[in-house]
Scaffold this motif. Structure first.
Motif, PDB file in Angstrom:
ATOM      1  N   SER A 118      36.118  69.891  42.034  1.00 39.03           N
ATOM      2  CA  SER A 118      36.374  70.350  43.403  1.00 39.03           C
ATOM      3  C   SER A 118      35.884  71.771  43.650  1.00 39.03           C
ATOM      4  O   SER A 118      35.382  72.081  44.737  1.00 39.03           O
ATOM      5  CB  SER A 118      37.880  70.250  43.723  1.00 39.03           C
ATOM      6  OG  SER A 118      38.635  71.088  42.879  1.00 39.03           O
ATOM      7  N   ASN A 122      33.122  72.937  46.428  1.00 38.29           N
ATOM      8  CA  ASN A 122      33.333  73.973  47.448  1.00 38.29           C
ATOM      9  C   ASN A 122      32.178  74.972  47.472  1.00 38.29           C
ATOM     10  O   ASN A 122      31.750  75.416  48.540  1.00 38.29           O
ATOM     11  CB  ASN A 122      34.649  74.713  47.180  1.00 38.29           C
ATOM     12  CG  ASN A 122      35.860  73.863  47.485  1.00 38.29           C
ATOM     13  OD1 ASN A 122      35.784  72.878  48.218  1.00 38.29           O
ATOM     14  ND2 ASN A 122      37.003  74.216  46.911  1.00 38.29           N
ATOM     15  N   TYR A 181      43.657  79.847  49.632  1.00 37.21           N
ATOM     16  CA  TYR A 181      42.798  78.826  49.048  1.00 37.21           C
ATOM     17  C   TYR A 181      42.853  78.864  47.523  1.00 37.21           C
ATOM     18  O   TYR A 181      42.718  77.833  46.863  1.00 37.21           O
ATOM     19  CB  TYR A 181      41.366  78.992  49.541  1.00 37.21           C
ATOM     20  CG  TYR A 181      41.157  78.420  50.934  1.00 37.21           C
ATOM     21  CD1 TYR A 181      41.405  77.075  51.181  1.00 37.21           C
ATOM     22  CD2 TYR A 181      40.728  79.221  51.985  1.00 37.21           C
ATOM     23  CE1 TYR A 181      41.237  76.541  52.446  1.00 37.21           C
ATOM     24  CE2 TYR A 181      40.562  78.693  53.257  1.00 37.21           C
ATOM     25  CZ  TYR A 181      40.811  77.354  53.481  1.00 37.21           C
ATOM     26  OH  TYR A 181      40.645  76.825  54.732  1.00 37.21           O
ATOM     27  N   LEU A 184      45.852  77.004  46.801  1.00 37.54           N
ATOM     28  CA  LEU A 184      45.600  75.578  47.018  1.00 37.54           C
ATOM     29  C   LEU A 184      44.930  74.954  45.804  1.00 37.54           C
ATOM     30  O   LEU A 184      45.309  73.848  45.376  1.00 37.54           O
ATOM     31  CB  LEU A 184      44.717  75.396  48.255  1.00 37.54           C
ATOM     32  CG  LEU A 184      44.150  73.992  48.489  1.00 37.54           C
ATOM     33  CD1 LEU A 184      45.269  72.981  48.698  1.00 37.54           C
ATOM     34  CD2 LEU A 184      43.211  73.993  49.704  1.00 37.54           C
ATOM     35  N   GLN A 185      43.951  75.625  45.215  1.00 40.26           N
ATOM     36  CA  GLN A 185      43.263  75.074  44.056  1.00 40.26           C
ATOM     37  C   GLN A 185      44.198  74.942  42.858  1.00 40.26           C
ATOM     38  O   GLN A 185      44.049  74.035  42.054  1.00 40.26           O
ATOM     39  CB  GLN A 185      42.053  75.942  43.695  1.00 40.26           C
ATOM     40  CG  GLN A 185      40.909  75.862  44.695  1.00 40.26           C
ATOM     41  CD  GLN A 185      40.434  74.450  44.930  1.00 40.26           C
ATOM     42  OE1 GLN A 185      40.548  73.925  46.036  1.00 40.26           O
ATOM     43  NE2 GLN A 185      39.913  73.809  43.895  1.00 40.26           N
ATOM     44  N   VAL A 225      50.484  69.854  47.528  1.00 39.02           N
ATOM     45  CA  VAL A 225      49.076  70.161  47.818  1.00 39.02           C
ATOM     46  C   VAL A 225      48.841  70.158  49.324  1.00 39.02           C
ATOM     47  O   VAL A 225      48.173  71.043  49.871  1.00 39.02           O
ATOM     48  CB  VAL A 225      48.141  69.145  47.125  1.00 39.02           C
ATOM     49  CG1 VAL A 225      46.692  69.344  47.563  1.00 39.02           C
ATOM     50  CG2 VAL A 225      48.237  69.285  45.616  1.00 39.02           C
ATOM     51  N   ARG A 228      50.252  73.346  50.857  1.00 35.10           N
ATOM     52  CA  ARG A 228      49.398  74.517  50.634  1.00 35.10           C
ATOM     53  C   ARG A 228      48.120  74.428  51.470  1.00 35.10           C
ATOM     54  O   ARG A 228      47.657  75.433  52.026  1.00 35.10           O
ATOM     55  CB  ARG A 228      49.051  74.635  49.156  1.00 35.10           C
ATOM     56  CG  ARG A 228      50.261  74.883  48.270  1.00 35.10           C
ATOM     57  CD  ARG A 228      49.859  75.079  46.822  1.00 35.10           C
ATOM     58  NE  ARG A 228      51.031  75.211  45.955  1.00 35.10           N
ATOM     59  CZ  ARG A 228      50.982  75.531  44.676  1.00 35.10           C
ATOM     60  NH1 ARG A 228      49.813  75.750  44.100  1.00 35.10           N
ATOM     61  NH2 ARG A 228      52.085  75.620  43.950  1.00 35.10           N
ATOM     62  N   GLU A 229      47.562  73.208  51.551  1.00 32.10           N
ATOM     63  CA  GLU A 229      46.341  73.043  52.348  1.00 32.10           C
ATOM     64  C   GLU A 229      46.630  73.251  53.827  1.00 32.10           C
ATOM     65  O   GLU A 229      45.823  73.835  54.555  1.00 32.10           O
ATOM     66  CB  GLU A 229      45.762  71.643  52.114  1.00 32.10           C
ATOM     67  CG  GLU A 229      44.394  71.448  52.737  1.00 32.10           C
ATOM     68  CD  GLU A 229      43.746  70.160  52.303  1.00 32.10           C
ATOM     69  OE1 GLU A 229      42.524  70.049  52.429  1.00 32.10           O
ATOM     70  OE2 GLU A 229      44.463  69.256  51.824  1.00 32.10           O
ATOM     71  N   LYS A 230      47.781  72.793  54.256  1.00 29.88           N
ATOM     72  CA  LYS A 230      48.171  72.973  55.650  1.00 29.88           C
ATOM     73  C   LYS A 230      48.352  74.451  55.977  1.00 29.88           C
ATOM     74  O   LYS A 230      47.905  74.939  57.024  1.00 29.88           O
ATOM     75  CB  LYS A 230      49.468  72.209  55.917  1.00 29.88           C
ATOM     76  CG  LYS A 230      49.934  72.253  57.366  1.00 29.88           C
ATOM     77  CD  LYS A 230      51.202  71.423  57.533  1.00 29.88           C
ATOM     78  CE  LYS A 230      51.699  71.478  58.975  1.00 29.88           C
ATOM     79  NZ  LYS A 230      52.950  70.688  59.139  1.00 29.88           N
ATOM     80  N   GLY A 233      44.898  75.970  55.964  1.00 28.64           N
ATOM     81  CA  GLY A 233      44.143  75.473  57.120  1.00 28.64           C
ATOM     82  C   GLY A 233      44.643  76.050  58.425  1.00 28.64           C
ATOM     83  O   GLY A 233      43.842  76.415  59.302  1.00 28.64           O
ATOM     84  N   ARG A 298      36.972  79.461  51.086  1.00 28.87           N
ATOM     85  CA  ARG A 298      37.174  78.426  50.057  1.00 28.87           C
ATOM     86  C   ARG A 298      36.205  78.638  48.899  1.00 28.87           C
ATOM     87  O   ARG A 298      36.585  78.554  47.727  1.00 28.87           O
ATOM     88  CB  ARG A 298      36.962  77.037  50.657  1.00 28.87           C
ATOM     89  CG  ARG A 298      37.959  76.630  51.703  1.00 28.87           C
ATOM     90  CD  ARG A 298      37.712  75.213  52.140  1.00 28.87           C
ATOM     91  NE  ARG A 298      38.136  74.284  51.103  1.00 28.87           N
ATOM     92  CZ  ARG A 298      39.168  73.449  51.228  1.00 28.87           C
ATOM     93  NH1 ARG A 298      39.884  73.440  52.332  1.00 28.87           N
ATOM     94  NH2 ARG A 298      39.482  72.633  50.263  1.00 28.87           N
TER      95      ARG A 298
END
Length: 588
Positions: A118, A122, A181, A184-185, A225, A228-230, A233, A298
């Motif tokens: 991933s 990115n 980010y 997030l990772q 996940v 964290r992404e929300k 984002g 990202r």
């Protein structure tokens, strides 16, 4: 990000050409509204159809050039992104392959998998977008502002007043977004870890009817996940509405001021139309820059994680040292080691083996048997003590040379989705006769011959189309095929019946008598005739000697022998013991 720039260097000429093409296409985009303005204010009032057709053809030509150049530049950008990421992924995989086991433990395998997949994706997205939008968007933004200055400086100043607000918003949001980010990772790492555990243990999960439990556990990790992404984002998504607010507010002001200026005769209608077109171009350019900042956030977070691995120093360095004269092949001299550097997992272990001798290691689960073999192969460095092979300290032997000395069957070893022959050869291009000899010695030839394709029989991943005993025999054959100096068998006969185990040990003595052998076993019958036996408990040496010596001097060994071989076996060796007598009878 320095690492990414380093990998972009070989493609700078192609990138420069792509940037030049993209620049030409962007100029064509900027030229179109100006031609439209000129036609409305200057050409149309003359009522010259030929002149209108000429300038119309110029607009069509500019449009075609803009489309073709943008497509061509985007293709070149994609090519650069693909090949840069390919090189980066290759070097990252290579670096991971050379990390020491302690470094891999520190990063964790799921995290390394995430960085290799991933995170590199990115970066691929970032490189492609930076080339496609990183050139075009600033040119359209600055070019649009400069051209509108020539059309009407007053209206341009109204628009420019909104840019500081936009710049401040983008800077603030991006500064907050990058750490999110990164976080997030880390969440993706945890999700990959959970997936790996479930896939590896799918049989256990099904056998114990824990599918629903594992689904709930994955749902919790997955939800984290998503959270964290929300969060990341939503933080980065603030840029779009803020830009729309500032730019549309500027557009409203431009229309109002422009209406007064047209009514006063200070500007022309064509210029207002062109100005609105340029405003749309500037708006789209700012939106593109926003998207670019999101992708950059990202990408930079992923680049930092990848650079962390690539910049990891070599852990197991080779130190020059003189070779000592010794009659021993393998020596452990007061060796101690700890995985977490808090308390020793193995402590003060010493033994010596001459070339061709066999050492058996026995002890309870978790007592440090496999750890000793990891130290011998220098998968880890000992914290204290010295390990030598043929008078050479381990840290003075280059890794490539050291590992060619070993043939090893790990406790949890792996077979690959390939033919039996390739699984034994393992890319070493060994002579076929050596592979067949190793298979015979490992007692694998019988079941290989019974297969329709023989050595060409295709295995499924991890050899799931073989029984446990068949897999262990293939793994032993792989270890023997390279004719190693030192053979390590880590619980490699646990799935073998007594007869096959006895035949294997007999073949090792006959065919590979000059190989120093270390056998880690749970069954005394597997190490009964070893030259030396090491008894471990809680990482400490409780006994060392032959089977007969240990029966007299080591209470733990005597208890193990009694439990496995009965009262008679605890005081008697050789074919007289119940287990060995049965094995010898079957072999004969």
């Amino acid at each position: 990000m320095k690492k990414v720039f380093y990998y972009l260097k070989p493609y700078l000429p192609r990138m420069t050409l792509g940037v030049s093409i993209k620049f030409a296409g962007s100029l064509m985009d900027l030229l179109l509204p100006w031609i439209l303005s000129y036609m409305i204010d200057e050409v149309v009032p003359k009522r010259d159809v030929g002149l209108i057709a000429l300038w119309g053809a110029a607009m069509v030509l500019a449009s075609v050039v803009a489309v073709v150049t943008n497509i061509l530049a985007n293709r070149m950008a994609s090519w650069v992104a693909q090949h840069t990421t390919e090189s980066l992924r290759h070097d990252l995989f290579s670096k991971i392959s050379y990390l020491s086991c302690s470094q891999i433990d520190e990063y964790s395998i799921p995290s390394l998998e995430s960085r290799l997949t991933s995170d590199t994706y990115n970066i691929h997205q970032m490189i492609g977008m930076m080339q496609r939008l990183g050139i075009r968007a600033p040119i359209l933004l600055l070019g649009g502002i400069l051209i509108t200055l020539t059309l009407d400086p007053v209206l341009t100043l109204v628009l420019v007043c909104t840019l500081p607000f936009i710049g401040f918003a983008v800077f603030t949001i991006s500064r907050k977004g990058i750490p999110l980010y990164v976080d997030l990772q880390r969440g993706v790492d945890s999700m990959v870890r959970t997936v790996r555990e479930n896939i590896s243990g799918i049989r256990v999960i099904k056998a114990l009817s824990k599918t629903e439990y594992e689904k709930e556990r994955f749902a919790g990790v997955n939800a984290e996940v998503v959270r964290r992404e929300k969060k990341a984002g939503m933080t980065m998504a603030l840029s779009n509405p803020l830009m729309n607010l500032f730019l549309n507010g500027g557009l409203t002001a431009v229309i109002i001021v422009g209406a007064f200026r047209v009514n006063s005769g200070l500007t022309q209608a064509g210029k207002i139309i062109a100005f609105l077109s340029y405003f749309t171009i500037i708006l789209n350019a700012m939106m593109s820059i926003t998207r670019m900042f999101v992708m950059y956030s990202r990408g930079s977070a992923s680049a930092a994680r990848i650079a962390e691995v690539l910049d990891t120093p070599i852990d197991l360095k080779v130190s020059p040292a003189e070779q000592e004269k010794t009659s021993y092949h393998v020596e452990f001299d007061h060796v101690s080691f700890s995985y977490r550097k808090k308390e020793y997992n193995v402590q003060d272990i010493s033994f010596r083996l001459k070339r061709g001798e066999t050492l058996g290691i026995i002890g309870a689960t978790g007592c440090g048997k496999s750890t000793l073999m990891s130290l011998l192969m220098r998968l880890y460095d000992a914290d204290r003590g010295v390990i030598q092979i043929a008078g050479r300290k381990l840290d003075s032997i280059p890794t490539e040379e050291l590992h060619t000395k070993f043939g090893v069957v790990f406790q949890n070893d792996v077979l690959f989705a390939d033919t039996i022959y390739e699984n034994i050869d393992f890319g070493r291009h060994l002579p076929r006769e050596e592979i067949e000899k190793a298979a015979r010695c490992a007692q694998a030839m019988e079941f290989i011959s019974s297969l329709p394709d023989g050595f060409s029989h295709m295995l499924t991943p991890k050899g799931t189309n073989l029984s446990g005993g068949q897999k262990q025999r293939l793994l032993v054959a792989r270890a023997l095929a390279g004719r190693p100096e030192i053979l390590i068998l880590d619980d490699s006969s646990s799935a073998l019946d007594y007869k096959t185990d006895s035949l294997l040990r007999q073949a090792l003595r006959q065919e590979y008598s000059g190989v120093t052998t270390i056998i880690i076993a749970q069954r005394i019958s597997s190490i009964l005739h070893a030259d030396h036996i090491l008894v471990l408990e809680d990482g400490r040496e409780l006994g060392y000697g032959s089977h007969e010596d240990l029966l007299k001097t080591c209470e733990i060994y005597r208890e193990i022998s009694r439990s496995q071989m009965g009262e008679r076996g605890a005081g008697q060796t050789g074919p007289g013991t119940p287990v060995e007598a049965e094995c010898c009878k079957e072999v004969s």
